[in-house]
Design a protein around this motif. Sequence first.
Motif, mmCIF file in Angstrom:
data_model
loop_
_atom_site.group_PDB
_atom_site.id
_atom_site.type_symbol
_atom_site.label_atom_id
_atom_site.label_comp_id
_atom_site.label_asym_id
_atom_site.label_seq_id
_atom_site.Cartn_x
_atom_site.Cartn_y
_atom_site.Cartn_z
ATOM 1 N N UNK A 1 9.448 11.417 -11.689
ATOM 2 C CA UNK A 1 9.943 11.231 -13.065
ATOM 3 C C UNK A 1 11.387 10.762 -13.068
ATOM 4 N N UNK A 2 11.672 9.779 -13.905
ATOM 5 C CA UNK A 2 13.021 9.240 -14.012
ATOM 6 C C UNK A 2 13.886 10.050 -14.958
ATOM 7 N N UNK A 3 15.086 9.552 -15.251
ATOM 8 C CA UNK A 3 16.007 10.289 -16.125
ATOM 9 C C UNK A 3 15.526 10.303 -17.564
ATOM 10 N N UNK A 4 15.857 11.371 -18.258
ATOM 11 C CA UNK A 4 15.583 11.435 -19.689
ATOM 12 C C UNK A 4 16.496 10.438 -20.397
ATOM 13 N N UNK A 5 15.948 9.746 -21.383
ATOM 14 C CA UNK A 5 16.745 8.732 -22.071
ATOM 15 C C UNK A 5 17.982 9.335 -22.706
ATOM 16 N N UNK B 1 0.819 -1.215 0.000
ATOM 17 C CA UNK B 1 0.000 0.000 0.000
ATOM 18 C C UNK B 1 0.853 1.267 0.000
ATOM 19 N N UNK B 2 0.397 2.261 -0.742
ATOM 20 C CA UNK B 2 1.039 3.577 -0.734
ATOM 21 C C UNK B 2 2.316 3.662 -1.531
ATOM 22 N N UNK B 3 2.640 2.617 -2.309
ATOM 23 C CA UNK B 3 3.916 2.592 -3.021
ATOM 24 C C UNK B 3 3.895 3.551 -4.209
ATOM 25 N N UNK B 4 4.926 4.388 -4.301
ATOM 26 C CA UNK B 4 5.149 5.218 -5.485
ATOM 27 C C UNK B 4 6.360 4.645 -6.220
ATOM 28 N N UNK B 5 6.665 5.218 -7.373
ATOM 29 C CA UNK B 5 7.762 4.652 -8.157
ATOM 30 C C UNK B 5 8.484 5.746 -8.925
ATOM 31 N N UNK B 6 9.682 5.392 -9.382
ATOM 32 C CA UNK B 6 10.399 6.239 -10.345
ATOM 33 C C UNK B 6 9.894 5.830 -11.724
ATOM 34 N N UNK B 7 9.130 6.707 -12.363
ATOM 35 C CA UNK B 7 8.467 6.383 -13.624
ATOM 36 C C UNK B 7 9.312 6.822 -14.808
ATOM 37 N N UNK B 8 9.155 6.127 -15.917
ATOM 38 C CA UNK B 8 9.840 6.493 -17.138
ATOM 39 C C UNK B 8 9.477 7.935 -17.519
ATOM 40 N N UNK C 1 28.453 7.546 -14.609
ATOM 41 C CA UNK C 1 27.004 7.484 -14.457
ATOM 42 C C UNK C 1 26.585 8.460 -13.375
ATOM 43 N N UNK C 2 25.849 9.514 -13.754
ATOM 44 C CA UNK C 2 25.452 10.516 -12.776
ATOM 45 C C UNK C 2 24.442 9.985 -11.782
ATOM 46 N N UNK C 3 23.814 8.849 -12.112
ATOM 47 C CA UNK C 3 22.891 8.270 -11.134
ATOM 48 C C UNK C 3 23.638 7.578 -10.006
ATOM 49 N N UNK C 4 24.961 7.457 -10.134
ATOM 50 C CA UNK C 4 25.731 6.745 -9.134
ATOM 51 C C UNK C 4 26.135 7.655 -7.984
ATOM 52 N N UNK D 1 19.553 15.261 -10.709
ATOM 53 C CA UNK D 1 18.225 15.690 -10.249
ATOM 54 C C UNK D 1 17.316 14.530 -9.881
ATOM 55 N N UNK D 2 17.481 13.371 -10.524
ATOM 56 C CA UNK D 2 16.637 12.223 -10.188
ATOM 57 C C UNK D 2 16.940 11.737 -8.779
ATOM 58 N N UNK D 3 18.216 11.664 -8.422
ATOM 59 C CA UNK D 3 18.582 11.279 -7.062
ATOM 60 C C UNK D 3 18.011 12.265 -6.054
ATOM 61 N N UNK D 4 18.080 13.549 -6.367
ATOM 62 C CA UNK D 4 17.529 14.560 -5.458
ATOM 63 C C UNK D 4 16.024 14.382 -5.291
ATOM 64 N N UNK D 5 15.319 14.062 -6.383
ATOM 65 C CA UNK D 5 13.864 13.847 -6.281
ATOM 66 C C UNK D 5 13.551 12.595 -5.470
ATOM 67 N N UNK D 6 14.358 11.556 -5.619
ATOM 68 C CA UNK D 6 14.143 10.336 -4.845
ATOM 69 C C UNK D 6 14.323 10.605 -3.354
ATOM 70 N N UNK D 7 15.380 11.319 -2.998
ATOM 71 C CA UNK D 7 15.622 11.625 -1.588
ATOM 72 C C UNK D 7 14.478 12.481 -1.030
ATOM 73 N N UNK D 8 14.031 13.476 -1.805
ATOM 74 C CA UNK D 8 12.922 14.324 -1.352
ATOM 75 C C UNK D 8 11.652 13.496 -1.151
#
Length: 284
Positions: free
Chosen positions: A132-136, A105-112, A146-149, A155-162
């Motif tokens: 929103x996930x990274x732009x392809x 319940x309540x699960x969100x995700x990093x979407x394409x 890899x900036x996701x590392x 910005x995606x990592x920052x959104x995940x932490x937020x």
Amino acid sequence: MPKLLRIILTATAFGGFFLTGGLLGRLLLPIVAALPGSPERKRARLAGFFLWANRVFVGFMCRVRLIYFQRPPPPPDLPPPSQAYIVVANHPSLIDTLLLGATLPGLTMVAKASWYRSRLLGPLLRHGGHVPGPERRALPEAGTSDMSEGSSENPVLARMVAQLRAGRPLLVFPEGTRSPERALRRFRRGAIEAAIQAGVPILPAFIAVAPPMLMKHQPWHEVPERGGRFTLEFFPIIPTAGRDLDARALNQELRERFEARHRQMLRERDGAAAPARPAALPGA
């Protein structure tokens, strides 16, 4: 069930999903979001709606025998939906987010990112509070950094932490896209970095499917002779709060655990698909 009927039912299921998702995102969810109540109450209301919608869709696919799936009980030490944790899962099929969303319940995700911008599904994802996930075009080429590392500039990592600091459970597929049929892709460690920075638990989840269906580069109409049997299992939760953890080492440890379980799944799947050997004749 005849293969043609399986194809028709699969087309009906996914056509209904995209059409209904578009209508819900543009017509019903704005009304649900506008109903009175505190921000926490509104969030709980939307989370309950998405849990119900995921279970309806998965239940339909089970009832018409396109898939077989039984929701496992959540881990006994799973935080409540009002508290954040991060789910790290492999990604063998197109419906993995729905299976997990129907279970937790309540699960969100990093979407394409392209889905998040979509006129059809974008409103649904935004009302659901997904990230929103990274732009392809921004994904690094092989052999480059890899900036996701764990980069603070990502910005995606920052959104995940937020998202996690806001108390919202988050699903991440560290492979970035669906797995090939007989392997796992490289695990990016952005999910581990986000969990450590936010101080939330990590819940590893393994999804198995036999026979293969709805996999990467597999056309949706390429349906197996019998419904795919999906199983979802959880590894022990990994706490991060107050611990001095190395994201690279923990990511590698998780990758090895997933690879071991994946090899076991392949052996089981190959064994089930192998034709039975004829019994030996007496005296042979």
